[in-house]
Scaffold this motif. Structure first.
Motif, PDB file in Angstrom:
ATOM      1  N   ASN A  19      -4.506  -1.626   4.998  1.00  0.00           N
ATOM      2  CA  ASN A  19      -4.392  -1.226   6.727  1.00  0.00           C
ATOM      3  C   ASN A  19      -5.603  -1.277   7.180  1.00  0.00           C
ATOM      4  OD1 ASN A  19      -1.543  -1.254   6.728  1.00  0.00           O
ATOM      5  ND2 ASN A  19      -1.486   1.007   6.866  1.00  0.00           N
ATOM      6  N   MET A  46       2.058  -2.118  12.467  1.00  0.00           N
ATOM      7  CA  MET A  46       1.898  -1.142  11.604  1.00  0.00           C
ATOM      8  C   MET A  46       2.693   0.311  12.231  1.00  0.00           C
ATOM      9  SD  MET A  46      -2.186  -1.221  10.441  1.00  0.00           S
ATOM     10  CE  MET A  46      -2.906  -2.837   9.598  1.00  0.00           C
ATOM     11  N   SER A  50      -0.114   5.693  10.537  1.00  0.00           N
ATOM     12  CA  SER A  50      -1.036   5.117   9.830  1.00  0.00           C
ATOM     13  C   SER A  50      -2.212   4.477  10.544  1.00  0.00           C
ATOM     14  CB  SER A  50      -0.230   3.780   8.839  1.00  0.00           C
ATOM     15  OG  SER A  50       0.692   4.142   8.506  1.00  0.00           O
ATOM     16  N   THR A  54      -5.863   5.762   9.513  1.00  0.00           N
ATOM     17  CA  THR A  54      -6.754   4.795   9.066  1.00  0.00           C
ATOM     18  C   THR A  54      -8.022   4.594   9.904  1.00  0.00           C
ATOM     19  OG1 THR A  54      -4.871   3.591   7.885  1.00  0.00           O
ATOM     20  CG2 THR A  54      -6.929   2.342   8.388  1.00  0.00           C
TER      21      THR A  54
END
Length: 120
Positions: A19, A46, A50, A54
């Motif tokens: 990612n 996504m 997340s 990230t």
């Protein structure tokens, strides 16, 4: 932990197919634009949670920056690491299949230069 911002050098880029790498590559396509996490999640398919996690990790490593809810690439850090990786990849491709690539123990019989210098 705080660091001296001017002398800080971020660590290596995230691995491919992660990612983090997908977000960096997307942001690098439009370095002058900032995106909300929800927009990144939608564009990159996504989970929004997340993306947020990230982005924070990428920010800790110096690869992204943000203003309010908008996130953008840190061009200087990304460019430096990308150039380094591209250079290493080019060298690896150039010499792939040569004697040294096919013989991983090629350096076993090299003389110890330090030992020779000490004996002089």
């Amino acid at each position: 932990m705080p660091v001296d911002f001017e002398s800080y050098h971020p660590t290596d880029l995230p691995d491919e197919d992660t990612n983090g790498r997908r977000i960096l590559e997307f942001l690098a396509d439009d370095p002058d634009l900032g995106f909300r996490p929800g927009e990144l999640a939608e564009e990159l398919n996504m989970p929004k949670g997340s993306v947020g996690t990230t982005l924070r990790r990428l920010e800790q490593r110096g690869f992204v920056r943000h203003k309010g809810e908008y996130w953008a690439i840190n061009v200087e850090a990304y460019d430096a690491h990308t150039a380094s990786e591209i250079g290493l990849h080019a060298v690896a491709e150039r010499f792939e299949g040569d004697y040294y690539d096919q013989n991983p123990d090629w350096d076993d019989d090299l003389p110890d230069i330090d030992a020779e210098a000490r004996s002089e």
